[in-house]
Design a protein around this motif. Structure first.
Motif: not given
Length: 64
Positions: A5, A29-32, A37
């Protein structure tokens, strides 16, 4: 930088998790790819176990 991240952030409700240095078992955690999030475990947490977050090396002067 936390793992893969690129950004650190306090998120309403998630920032209310307990903070105990040395006992961290979750992280944000950012899951693009899916635009979400996620709070992910960094180690095994037993059912009913306490979730412990860490805000990192931040000072009060940083505006947190």
């Amino acid at each position: 930088m936390l793992g893969d991240d690129r950004y650190q952030s306090l998120v309403p409700v998630w920032d209310a998790l307990n903070h105990v240095t040395g006992r961290v078992n979750v992280r944000l955690h950012h899951d693009e790819a899916v635009g979400a999030l996620q709070m992910v475990a960094t180690r095994r947490v037993p059912a009913g176990g306490e979730l412990v977050n860490n805000y990192g090396e931040l000072s009060n002067a940083g505006g947190w």
